[in-house]
Design a protein around this motif. Structure first.
Motif, short mmCIF file in Angstrom:
data_model
loop_
_atom_site.label_atom_id
_atom_site.label_comp_id
_atom_site.label_asym_id
_atom_site.label_seq_id
_atom_site.Cartn_x
_atom_site.Cartn_y
_atom_site.Cartn_z
N LEU A 92 9.47 13.39 -2.78
CA LEU A 92 9.18 12.29 -2.97
C LEU A 92 9.75 11.51 -3.59
O LEU A 92 9.14 10.26 -3.24
CB LEU A 92 7.56 13.20 -3.74
CG LEU A 92 6.51 11.52 -3.64
CD1 LEU A 92 6.44 11.19 -2.71
CD2 LEU A 92 5.56 11.98 -4.79
N SER A 93 10.29 11.50 -5.03
CA SER A 93 11.27 10.66 -5.62
C SER A 93 12.05 10.40 -4.31
O SER A 93 12.73 8.71 -4.97
CB SER A 93 11.44 11.57 -6.86
OG SER A 93 10.28 11.54 -7.85
N ALA A 94 13.01 10.64 -4.04
CA ALA A 94 13.69 10.36 -3.01
C ALA A 94 13.23 9.06 -1.66
O ALA A 94 13.75 8.49 -2.07
CB ALA A 94 14.73 11.72 -2.77
N GLY A 95 12.45 9.79 -1.50
CA GLY A 95 11.77 8.79 -0.86
C GLY A 95 11.00 7.53 -1.02
O GLY A 95 11.09 6.51 -0.78
N ARG A 96 10.74 7.46 -2.30
CA ARG A 96 10.12 6.81 -3.14
C ARG A 96 11.06 5.51 -3.21
O ARG A 96 10.79 4.14 -3.22
CB ARG A 96 9.18 7.19 -4.12
CG ARG A 96 8.19 5.99 -5.12
CD ARG A 96 8.05 6.07 -6.06
NE ARG A 96 7.10 5.50 -6.98
CZ ARG A 96 6.73 4.91 -8.00
NH1 ARG A 96 7.06 6.33 -9.05
NH2 ARG A 96 6.28 4.68 -8.81
N LEU A 97 12.40 6.16 -3.84
CA LEU A 97 13.29 5.47 -4.30
C LEU A 97 13.73 4.50 -2.69
O LEU A 97 14.42 3.26 -2.94
CB LEU A 97 14.49 6.29 -4.81
CG LEU A 97 15.55 5.16 -5.40
CD1 LEU A 97 15.56 4.09 -6.34
CD2 LEU A 97 16.49 6.52 -5.62
N ILE A 98 14.44 5.35 -1.95
CA ILE A 98 14.78 4.62 -0.63
C ILE A 98 13.56 3.27 0.15
O ILE A 98 14.07 2.19 0.39
CB ILE A 98 14.49 6.01 0.40
CG1 ILE A 98 16.05 6.34 0.42
CG2 ILE A 98 14.95 5.07 1.84
CD1 ILE A 98 16.15 7.64 0.91
N TYR A 99 12.56 3.48 -0.11
CA TYR A 99 11.33 2.53 0.31
C TYR A 99 11.43 0.94 -0.21
O TYR A 99 11.14 0.62 -0.02
CB TYR A 99 9.97 3.32 -0.19
CG TYR A 99 8.69 2.35 0.61
CD1 TYR A 99 8.63 1.97 1.96
CD2 TYR A 99 8.27 1.72 -0.06
CE1 TYR A 99 7.60 1.59 2.49
CE2 TYR A 99 7.28 0.44 0.38
CZ TYR A 99 7.37 0.16 1.39
OH TYR A 99 5.97 -0.17 1.88
N ARG A 100 11.39 1.77 -1.70
CA ARG A 100 11.89 0.23 -2.76
C ARG A 100 13.93 -0.62 -2.37
O ARG A 100 13.15 -1.48 -2.75
CB ARG A 100 12.27 0.95 -4.46
CG ARG A 100 12.61 0.16 -5.24
CD ARG A 100 11.42 -0.69 -6.04
NE ARG A 100 11.00 -1.80 -6.73
CZ ARG A 100 11.47 -1.82 -7.65
NH1 ARG A 100 10.59 -0.74 -8.50
NH2 ARG A 100 12.03 -3.17 -8.91
N PRO A 124 0.78 -1.33 -0.18
CA PRO A 124 -0.07 0.61 -0.22
C PRO A 124 0.52 1.23 0.06
O PRO A 124 0.20 2.73 -0.60
CB PRO A 124 -0.88 -0.10 1.55
CG PRO A 124 -0.76 -1.22 1.69
CD PRO A 124 0.69 -2.09 0.85
N VAL A 125 1.38 0.77 0.39
CA VAL A 125 3.07 2.71 0.57
C VAL A 125 3.46 2.31 -0.71
O VAL A 125 3.19 3.94 -1.20
CB VAL A 125 4.25 2.35 2.06
CG1 VAL A 125 4.81 3.21 1.41
CG2 VAL A 125 3.38 2.58 2.90
N ALA A 126 3.75 1.03 -1.44
CA ALA A 126 4.51 1.91 -3.10
C ALA A 126 3.21 2.05 -3.94
O ALA A 126 3.89 3.10 -4.18
CB ALA A 126 5.15 0.73 -3.10
N ARG A 127 1.78 1.86 -3.47
CA ARG A 127 1.17 1.91 -4.67
C ARG A 127 1.02 3.68 -3.99
O ARG A 127 0.47 4.65 -4.80
CB ARG A 127 0.18 1.66 -4.64
CG ARG A 127 0.29 0.43 -5.13
CD ARG A 127 -0.48 -0.66 -5.09
NE ARG A 127 -0.36 -1.64 -3.84
CZ ARG A 127 -2.02 -2.21 -2.89
NH1 ARG A 127 -3.19 -2.18 -3.23
NH2 ARG A 127 -1.15 -2.47 -2.33
N MET A 128 1.47 4.54 -3.10
CA MET A 128 0.02 5.08 -2.67
C MET A 128 1.49 6.51 -3.24
O MET A 128 1.23 7.20 -3.64
CB MET A 128 0.36 5.69 -1.59
CG MET A 128 -0.45 7.18 -0.69
SD MET A 128 0.32 7.45 1.11
CE MET A 128 2.33 7.23 1.40
#
Length: 194
Positions: free
Chosen positions: A74-82, A20-24
């Motif tokens: 947002l993209s940096a956070g998304r990449l870290i999450y991934r 759900p976090v990745a999709r959001m």
């Protein structure tokens, strides 16, 4: 989606859909890019082509700068999450070359989602034009140099167009898989799944 088959996990228990976090984070990025690209085209057309520098043009530039700054983080956070959480396994119906192309496009999009806003921030630092809505200034990343700013912002613009083209290819592939191949590729990123 395969007819009558709606898997949520693999036999090993690993989810076949993004978290759900990745999709959001994905859909927030999609919304931001869908706003940023036409906004960038409108503001540069109004300011640079029509040479109209008024409150509307300033608001367009301010909105673009603010959203770009947010997209960068947002993209940096998304990449870290991934990198920390990984991704579900590839759709099993994909050919090897489809998997390779998918991974290439995904990582190119991640790279551009970081590089494009960073170049925009460097460009407005060099110009300098860091004020946002006459309320606050973004932190400067470089000393003013208008000639270099023009080159950096030109590269920023061309890479933004490349980002838009890759995003369109990504969307086209997802729709192809959903409507033509009827596999689970798009389903993995749809909101609302558990």
């Amino acid at each position: 989606m395969t007819q009558g088959h709606d898997p949520v996990t693999t036999g090993a228990g690993r989810s076949t859909v993004y978290s759900p976090v990745a999709r959001m984070l994905h859909w927030l990025t999609v919304a931001a890019v869908f706003v940023m690209i036409p906004l960038g085209l409108a503001m540069t057309y109004r300011g640079n082509t029509l040479d109209i520098w008024d409150g509307v043009t300033d608001a367009l530039y301010s909105t673009h700068k603010l959203l770009g700054f947010l997209v960068l983080w947002l993209s940096a956070g998304r990449l870290i999450y991934r990198l920390m959480h990984g991704a579900p396994p590839d759709e099993p119906t994909l050919e090897w070359w489809q998997k390779a192309a998918s991974h290439l496009v995904h990582w190119a999009l991640y790279g551009l989602l970081l590089i494009v806003p960073l170049l925009g921030w460097i460009g407005v630092s060099l110009f300098p034009s860091l004020m946002v809505f006459n309320l606050f200034e973004l932190p400067a990343l470089a000393a003013p140099n208008e000639e270099v700013a023009k080159r950096v912002l030109s590269i920023h613009g061309w890479l933004a167009i490349l980002l838009a083209l890759l995003a369109c290819a990504h969307i086209g592939a997802a729709l192809f898989h959903y409507f033509i191949r009827k596999d689970g590729v798009l389903r993995r990123m749809l909101p609302g799944l558990k």
